[in-house]
Scaffold this motif. Structure first.
Motif, PDB file in Angstrom:
ATOM      1  N   GLU A 171       5.810   3.482   0.893  1.00  0.00           N
ATOM      2  CA  GLU A 171       5.222   2.191   0.534  1.00  0.00           C
ATOM      3  C   GLU A 171       5.474   1.211   1.672  1.00  0.00           C
ATOM      4  OE1 GLU A 171       5.042  -0.934  -3.186  1.00  0.00           O
ATOM      5  OE2 GLU A 171       6.631   0.534  -3.123  1.00  0.00           O
TER       6      GLU A 171
ATOM      7  N   ILE B  36       6.371   9.787  -1.007  1.00  0.00           N
ATOM      8  CA  ILE B  36       5.578   8.577  -1.193  1.00  0.00           C
ATOM      9  C   ILE B  36       6.181   7.520  -0.266  1.00  0.00           C
ATOM     10  CG2 ILE B  36       4.969   6.703  -2.771  1.00  0.00           C
ATOM     11  CD1 ILE B  36       3.515   9.169  -3.559  1.00  0.00           C
TER      12      ILE B  36
ATOM     13  N   ASN C  68       5.023  -2.789   2.782  1.00  0.00           N
ATOM     14  CA  ASN C  68       4.780  -4.163   2.336  1.00  0.00           C
ATOM     15  C   ASN C  68       4.591  -5.056   3.548  1.00  0.00           C
ATOM     16  OD1 ASN C  68       5.156  -3.755  -0.526  1.00  0.00           O
ATOM     17  ND2 ASN C  68       7.302  -3.397  -0.026  1.00  0.00           N
TER      18      ASN C  68
ATOM     19  N   ASP D  87      -4.125   8.034   1.048  1.00  0.00           N
ATOM     20  CA  ASP D  87      -3.975   6.673   0.533  1.00  0.00           C
ATOM     21  C   ASP D  87      -4.036   6.645  -0.984  1.00  0.00           C
ATOM     22  OD1 ASP D  87      -3.849   5.641   3.106  1.00  0.00           O
ATOM     23  OD2 ASP D  87      -5.985   5.192   3.192  1.00  0.00           O
ATOM     24  N   ASP D  88      -3.331   5.693  -1.571  1.00  0.00           N
ATOM     25  CA  ASP D  88      -3.360   5.389  -3.000  1.00  0.00           C
ATOM     26  C   ASP D  88      -3.221   6.626  -3.891  1.00  0.00           C
ATOM     27  OD1 ASP D  88      -3.779   2.639  -2.437  1.00  0.00           O
ATOM     28  OD2 ASP D  88      -5.914   3.038  -2.140  1.00  0.00           O
ATOM     29  N   PRO D  89      -2.085   7.314  -3.817  1.00  0.00           N
ATOM     30  CA  PRO D  89      -1.897   8.503  -4.652  1.00  0.00           C
ATOM     31  C   PRO D  89      -1.824   8.137  -6.135  1.00  0.00           C
ATOM     32  CG  PRO D  89       0.168   7.885  -3.617  1.00  0.00           C
ATOM     33  CD  PRO D  89      -0.898   7.001  -3.029  1.00  0.00           C
ATOM     34  N   VAL D  90      -2.219   9.077  -6.971  1.00  0.00           N
ATOM     35  CA  VAL D  90      -2.107   8.902  -8.416  1.00  0.00           C
ATOM     36  C   VAL D  90      -0.623   8.955  -8.765  1.00  0.00           C
ATOM     37  CG1 VAL D  90      -2.631   9.934 -10.646  1.00  0.00           C
ATOM     38  CG2 VAL D  90      -4.355   9.952  -8.830  1.00  0.00           C
ATOM     39  N   GLU D  91      -0.186   7.998  -9.554  1.00  0.00           N
ATOM     40  CA  GLU D  91       1.218   7.976  -9.969  1.00  0.00           C
ATOM     41  C   GLU D  91       1.308   8.030 -11.480  1.00  0.00           C
ATOM     42  OE1 GLU D  91       4.121   5.863  -7.341  1.00  0.00           O
ATOM     43  OE2 GLU D  91       2.373   4.555  -7.064  1.00  0.00           O
TER      44      GLU D  91
ATOM     45  N   MET E 116       0.837  -1.172   0.000  1.00  0.00           N
ATOM     46  CA  MET E 116       0.000   0.000   0.000  1.00  0.00           C
ATOM     47  C   MET E 116       0.892   1.250   0.000  1.00  0.00           C
ATOM     48  SD  MET E 116      -2.559   1.401   2.938  1.00  0.00           S
ATOM     49  CE  MET E 116      -4.168   1.059   2.327  1.00  0.00           C
ATOM     50  N   LYS E 117       0.569   2.187  -0.856  1.00  0.00           N
ATOM     51  CA  LYS E 117       1.330   3.430  -0.928  1.00  0.00           C
ATOM     52  C   LYS E 117       0.519   4.574  -0.343  1.00  0.00           C
ATOM     53  CE  LYS E 117       4.135   2.265  -4.897  1.00  0.00           C
ATOM     54  NZ  LYS E 117       4.620   2.688  -6.204  1.00  0.00           N
ATOM     55  N   LYS E 118       1.241   5.531   0.236  1.00  0.00           N
ATOM     56  CA  LYS E 118       0.631   6.741   0.782  1.00  0.00           C
ATOM     57  C   LYS E 118       1.442   7.940   0.332  1.00  0.00           C
ATOM     58  CE  LYS E 118      -1.175   4.796   5.065  1.00  0.00           C
ATOM     59  NZ  LYS E 118      -2.446   5.325   5.455  1.00  0.00           N
TER      60      LYS E 118
END
Length: 70
Positions: free
Chosen positions: A62, A60, A64, A21-25, A1-3
């Motif tokens: 991440e 960003i 795991n 949460d879940d930024p646009v990349e 999950m990325k923030k």
């Protein structure tokens, strides 16, 4: 999950983090900078140490997680 973490300094000089949460990349640094400027200008967030007064950093993160079976 990325923030996406937006870090600011408050009036006491302490770091305040706003996490999304879940930024646009890929992340657009200009948009992140503009969003952080808007947060400061509008004064829409307050912390225990007072208003947010300065941008510190954006990053960003991440995480795991791996389950261990036994």
């Amino acid at each position: 999950m990325k923030k996406l973490e937006l870090k600011f300094l408050n009036e006491e000089g302490k770091t305040v983090t706003i996490s999304l949460d879940d930024p646009v990349e890929p992340v657009d640094p200009a948009q992140v900078n503009a969003a952080m400027d808007a947060i400061l200008t509008q004064g829409c967030f307050y912390s225990n140490g007072g208003d947010l007064v300065e941008k510190k950093e954006a990053r960003i993160v991440e995480r795991n997680v791996f389950e261990i079976s036994f």
